[in-house]
Design an enzyme around this catalytic site. Structure first.
Site, PDB file in Angstrom:
ATOM      1  N   HIS A 149       0.568   5.062   6.759  1.00 53.64           N
ATOM      2  CA  HIS A 149       1.205   5.612   5.565  1.00 53.64           C
ATOM      3  C   HIS A 149       1.671   7.051   5.735  1.00 53.64           C
ATOM      4  O   HIS A 149       0.996   7.855   6.381  1.00 53.64           O
ATOM      5  CB  HIS A 149       0.228   5.536   4.380  1.00 53.64           C
ATOM      6  CG  HIS A 149      -0.368   4.184   4.184  1.00 53.64           C
ATOM      7  ND1 HIS A 149      -1.621   3.840   4.655  1.00 53.64           N
ATOM      8  CD2 HIS A 149       0.127   3.071   3.587  1.00 53.64           C
ATOM      9  CE1 HIS A 149      -1.887   2.582   4.350  1.00 53.64           C
ATOM     10  NE2 HIS A 149      -0.831   2.092   3.708  1.00 53.64           N
ATOM     11  N   ASP A 173      -2.108   8.524   7.907  1.00 52.86           N
ATOM     12  CA  ASP A 173      -3.068   7.693   8.638  1.00 52.86           C
ATOM     13  C   ASP A 173      -2.292   6.737   9.550  1.00 52.86           C
ATOM     14  O   ASP A 173      -1.102   6.965   9.802  1.00 52.86           O
ATOM     15  CB  ASP A 173      -3.984   6.966   7.650  1.00 52.86           C
ATOM     16  CG  ASP A 173      -3.252   5.943   6.780  1.00 52.86           C
ATOM     17  OD1 ASP A 173      -2.028   5.769   6.946  1.00 52.86           O
ATOM     18  OD2 ASP A 173      -3.909   5.297   5.937  1.00 52.86           O
ATOM     19  N   SER A 217       0.800  -1.219   0.000  1.00 52.29           N
ATOM     20  CA  SER A 217       0.000   0.000   0.000  1.00 52.29           C
ATOM     21  C   SER A 217       0.836   1.273   0.000  1.00 52.29           C
ATOM     22  O   SER A 217       0.324   2.348  -0.314  1.00 52.29           O
ATOM     23  CB  SER A 217      -0.943   0.015   1.208  1.00 52.29           C
ATOM     24  OG  SER A 217      -0.215  -0.090   2.422  1.00 52.29           O
TER      25      SER A 217
END
Length: 372
Positions: free
Chosen positions: A340, A337, A82
């Site tokens: 990340h 967040d 991600s």
């Protein structure tokens, strides 16, 4: 008439010249086909047909000149999780998605990137003059666009196939390599095998993988990942490294030469781990950024900018979502967040990978690697 015969004769000589193995012969074969159609034995050609032949030959040679590897800029092929996913998970049944607000708030819209703006590979790609590398699963990632590179990364993906299974579908490294094999075959069909291998030799292949193998595998609650109890930490790491080595060798065998591998970052410093394990150690990869955050213009090195009320002291217990509160100035936060970095932090990381010394990237930085 004489010019056409010269072209046809030249094409035939090139095709039959065994010493020129590295040449892409496909355009010459097409020229020969045109010649065979318009040059039956004993038939004279009038002026309109001569013009038509010359036009067809010009179009064929022009198209193949555009797609010759020597005229293509180095491509950017991206593998990872991600941290570098740009939207592949939008097309699979996964709980790990970022195609909704407030993700992409500084990008203009949610795209599947797990941050407020650009990822590290987005920024490096822009420095290479490639702009944004498209996700492999997007329907528009087809045709000549793949000659500039493709992004195969997937949120929740890992080195081990077990990793991230609590999120449902995800594309782990083995599957990402399978997808690259498909792209490789498509590129070969466009420009031929020798030109494809030449393109790969000049391109950058980045691999950002491994964090999820700890966060969403070994360090996940035992009730979710029962298999983790079967291995000691030492055995788990040994297995992980062994599998990773095999995967990188496979990538090399498919033609990749300029491969950058990003180490696992300071997992203990991300908001999700600060809230679940306050005593976690600090790893060295981003130690400078986190310990000297004020020098880089940041005000908060610990909390997530996008957070939910009662989501932990650092906003690390509940994922960012439509009901989350977003900080007004994202440039002052290291983390977007629970997991990340922000666009601002990604810019600093990307610049150090591009131009850093041996303390940041070894044996050479990405900019020098591109020039080799």
């Amino acid at each position: 008439m004489f010019l056409i015969k010269v072209l046809c004769t030249f094409s035939q000589l090139v095709v039959t010249d065994k010493k020129r193995k590295q040449r892409n012969l496909l355009p010459n074969f097409i020229v020969l086909i045109i010649c065979s159609i318009y040059f039956p034995m004993g038939i004279k050609l009038n002026r309109p047909i001569i013009v038509q032949i010359l036009f067809l030959v010009f179009i064929v040679l022009s198209l193949f000149r555009i797609t010759t590897s020597d005229n293509l800029r180095p491509a950017n092929f991206v593998f990872g999780d991600s941290l570098v996913d740009v939207g592949n998970n939008n097309y699979i049944a996964s709980l790990s998605r970022a195609n909704y607000v407030p993700f992409g708030i500084d990008f203009g819209r949610p795209t599947g990137r797990f941050t407020n703006g650009r990822t590290i590979v987005d920024i490096i790609g822009q420095e290479m003059g490639i702009d944004f590398t498209p996700p492999y699963l997007a329907p528009t990632t087809a045709g000549p666009v793949i000659l500039n590179g493709v992004n195969y990364a997937s949120g929740a993906g890992g080195i081990l196939n077990l990793t991230g299974k609590l999120f449902g579908d995800r594309i782990n490294f083995d599957a990402q390599l399978d997808n690259f094999a498909n792209t490789r075959q498509d590129i070969i069909s466009y420009i031929g095998l020798p030109a494809t291998l030449n393109l790969f030799r000049r391109s950058i292949f980045s691999v950002t993988m491994g964090s999820n193998d700890f966060i969403n595998n070994y360090l996940a609650p035992a009730v979710i990942i029962l298999e983790q109890e079967l291995a000691s930490p030492e055995l788990f790491v040994t297995t992980l490294v062994s599998r990773f080595r095999e995967q990188l060798i496979r990538l090399f065998n498919m033609g990749a030469r300029k491969i950058t591998v990003t180490n696992v970052g300071p997992i203990g410093c991300i908001p999700s781990q600060r809230d679940t394990n306050p005593a976690a150690d600090v790893y060295h990869i981003l130690e400078d950024l986190l310990n000297n955050y004020a020098a880089y213009g940041f005000e908060d090195p610990s909390s997530g900018c996008c957070r939910v009320l009662l989501g932990g002291r650092f906003g690390g217990l509940i994922p960012c979502g439509p009901t989350s509160t977003v900080c007004s100035d994202r440039s002052k936060y290291v983390f977007w967040d629970p997991w990340h970095p922000t666009d601002a932090a990604n810019v600093i990381i990307a610049k150090r990978l591009l131009d850093g010394d041996h303390n940041d990237i070894f044996p050479v930085n990405v900019r020098k690697l591109i020039q080799y």
